[in-house]
Design an enzyme around this catalytic site. Structure first.
Site, PDB file in Angstrom:
ATOM      1  N   SER A 103      52.607  31.790 -22.925  1.00  0.00           N
ATOM      2  CA  SER A 103      53.065  30.973 -21.788  1.00  0.00           C
ATOM      3  C   SER A 103      51.875  30.197 -21.245  1.00  0.00           C
ATOM      4  CB  SER A 103      53.578  31.868 -20.654  1.00  0.00           C
ATOM      5  OG  SER A 103      54.967  31.950 -20.648  1.00  0.00           O
ATOM      6  N   CYS A 125      55.713  42.466 -12.399  1.00  0.00           N
ATOM      7  CA  CYS A 125      56.599  41.567 -13.127  1.00  0.00           C
ATOM      8  C   CYS A 125      57.989  42.145 -13.296  1.00  0.00           C
ATOM      9  CB  CYS A 125      56.002  41.211 -14.477  1.00  0.00           C
ATOM     10  SG  CYS A 125      54.460  40.303 -14.283  1.00  0.00           S
ATOM     11  N   ASN A 164      50.124  43.278 -18.774  1.00  0.00           N
ATOM     12  CA  ASN A 164      50.081  42.406 -17.592  1.00  0.00           C
ATOM     13  C   ASN A 164      49.784  43.170 -16.304  1.00  0.00           C
ATOM     14  OD1 ASN A 164      52.809  43.094 -18.724  1.00  0.00           O
ATOM     15  ND2 ASN A 164      53.423  42.662 -16.618  1.00  0.00           N
ATOM     16  N   HIS A 214      51.332  28.771 -18.338  1.00  0.00           N
ATOM     17  CA  HIS A 214      50.918  28.882 -16.930  1.00  0.00           C
ATOM     18  C   HIS A 214      49.995  30.068 -16.659  1.00  0.00           C
ATOM     19  CE1 HIS A 214      53.712  32.108 -15.383  1.00  0.00           C
ATOM     20  NE2 HIS A 214      54.315  31.829 -16.515  1.00  0.00           N
TER      21      HIS A 214
HETATM   22  N1  PMP Z   1      54.971  38.696 -21.369  1.00  0.00           N
HETATM   23  C1  PMP Z   1      53.949  39.069 -20.585  1.00  0.00           C
HETATM   24  C2  PMP Z   1      52.954  40.073 -21.089  1.00  0.00           C
HETATM   25  C3  PMP Z   1      53.823  38.507 -19.303  1.00  0.00           C
HETATM   26  O1  PMP Z   1      52.811  38.895 -18.516  1.00  0.00           O
HETATM   27  C4  PMP Z   1      54.766  37.557 -18.859  1.00  0.00           C
HETATM   28  C5  PMP Z   1      54.662  36.945 -17.473  1.00  0.00           C
HETATM   29  N2  PMP Z   1      54.500  37.870 -16.446  1.00  0.00           N
HETATM   30  C6  PMP Z   1      55.808  37.202 -19.726  1.00  0.00           C
HETATM   31  C7  PMP Z   1      55.869  37.782 -20.972  1.00  0.00           C
HETATM   32  C8  PMP Z   1      56.842  36.190 -19.323  1.00  0.00           C
HETATM   33  O2  PMP Z   1      56.270  34.928 -19.153  1.00  0.00           O
HETATM   34  P1  PMP Z   1      57.116  33.724 -18.516  1.00  0.00           P
HETATM   35  O3  PMP Z   1      57.589  34.192 -17.187  1.00  0.00           O
HETATM   36  O4  PMP Z   1      56.154  32.591 -18.429  1.00  0.00           O
HETATM   37  O5  PMP Z   1      58.252  33.446 -19.460  1.00  0.00           O
END
Ligand code: PMP
Length: 379
Positions: free
Chosen positions: A196, A320, A148, A198
């Site tokens: 996910s 994140c 990410n 979104h």
């Molecule tokens: N895994 C990865 C690789 C992510 O980029 C993200 C979101 N940044 C997540 C998990 C978590 O996703 P969510 O916040 O929609 O639960």
């Protein structure tokens, strides 16, 4: 406003909003109810499940709807430890999503052995590190498909094959790759996969955990929904929005991936001409939309502050993580100094991004770098 933070989240598409509104107006029944209102909702749910499974190369029975990748990842970890006769040992890459790593490392307090796989200087899992970790049995191996923060792709098919040769379940966090590059659950060979909605122009608070057909994986023992694997009345508006996003991604993915790759390459050519500008993971195959960069001598806070004043939304390298201004664990694992990692910012393109926006950003970064250098030469 120029939005360049699409790995954090994306704008819901008009067809996603329309599908959600339709589900709220026409599919508000409970899919578990036997009467016609419930059956209407059940039909919508089945159609959405079929679309999402086609999008990700899975069978409909393999899809368990969750509130998103964080929840899916949680079920993966805890399910691994709840399976009978499994060793209390799990293996995951050192560059997994910050939230996932945090919940895995927390398990050490309960006596679980948590092994982190090393990555090379480009952020790819070192296969020797995996081979060494697989010398002992484990309940789970987890490696993300695309990072990410840097967009670096992992060799997941190779990793899955190695893990399966030891008979260990394999999980892939596909949250960032889904909708950006062609990717299939069946094709990659994973047993479990997290998504996910979104991140691909769908709504927030909805996602999926894919569980390979035939694999029994404890998720949540409660209601009978999701074949008894994840109880609770289904989030039908979210699921319908997710399906609309998946349909859109299937139709546009190839062209959009090519378009964003061209944009990213042109932008990176500009970056390479900026003194002291470094692109993280530049030597690896990466997502078409993601650039992690730093300009040595400038902090991420300073860069982001200037961009924000110019109406550009981006995020810090540790985007994140909940740690605020801590250096990114991903960049540290790649061998980057903490002081340099603190300068990292992430630019993530989306379907609304165009060449003009990126050229404006490159101009700004160039000006910032030049004024830093001229201040240093005066000082
Ligand atoms: N895994 C990865 C690789 C992510 O980029 C993200 C979101 N940044 C997540 C998990 C978590 O996703 P969510 O916040 O929609 O639960």
């Amino acid at each position: 406003m120029i939005y360049l933070d699409n790995n954090a989240t994306t704008r819901p598409l008009p067809e996603v909003i329309a599908a959600m509104q339709h589900a709220l107006e026409c599919g508000w029944g409970n899919p578990s109810s036997k009467h016609p209102k419930g059956q209407d909702a059940k039909t919508l749910l089945a159609a959405a499940r079929a679309e999402i499974s086609a999008f990700i190369g899975a069978q409909p029975v393999e899809v368990v709807f969750t509130s998103g990748a964080t929840e899916s990842n949680h079920h993966v970890l805890h399910g691994a430890l709840m399976r009978p006769d499994m060793p209390r040992r799990i293996i995951l890459s050192a560059v997994e999503h910050a939230g996932f790593l945090k919940s895995a490392l927390r398990l050490r307090q309960d006596g679980v052995e948590v092994v982190l796989l090393d990555v090379d200087t480009e952020g790819r899992v070192k296969i020797e590190s995996l081979r060494a970790a697989l010398e002992h049995d484990a309940a789970l191996v987890s490696v993300m498909a695309a990072n990410n923060e840097t967009g670096v792709l992992q060799p997941v098919a190779e990793i899955c094959a190695l893990v399966h040769s030891r008979g260990i379940p394999m999980h892939v966090d596909a949250t960032q790759i889904a909708g950006k590059l062609p990717f299939s659950f069946a094709g990659c060979g994973a047993d479990l996969l997290s998504l996910s909605a979104h991140k691909l122009h769908g709504p927030k608070g909805i996602g999926a955990l894919l569980i390979r057909k035939g694999l029994t994986w404890p998720v949540m023992f409660s209601g009978q929904q999701e074949r008894g694997r994840r109880g609770g009345t289904e989030n039908l508006p979210g699921i319908a929005g997710f399906a609309a996003a998946a349909r859109h991604a299937m139709a546009t993915l190839h062209d959009e991936a090519e378009r964003q790759t061209r944009l990213r390459e042109a932008f990176e050519a500009r970056l390479r001409a900026i003194p002291a500008c470094v692109i993280h993971g530049a030597g690896a195959a990466r997502l078409p939309n993601t650039i992690s960069l730093r300009i040595d001598g400038l902090s991420a806070d300073r860069l982001l502050g200037t961009l924000e004043r110019e109406g550009i939304c981006a995020s810090s390298g540790a985007a994140c993580s909940s740690g605020g201004s801590n250096p990114s664990h991903v960049l540290l694992a790649m061998g980057i100094e903490a002081s340099q990692a603190l300068g990292a910012i992430r630019i993530s393109l989306g379907s609304d991004t165009d060449a003009e926006q990126l050229s404006r950003l490159a101009d700004l970064l160039q000006t910032m770098s030049e004024s830093l250098r001229s201040a240093a030469s005066v000082g």
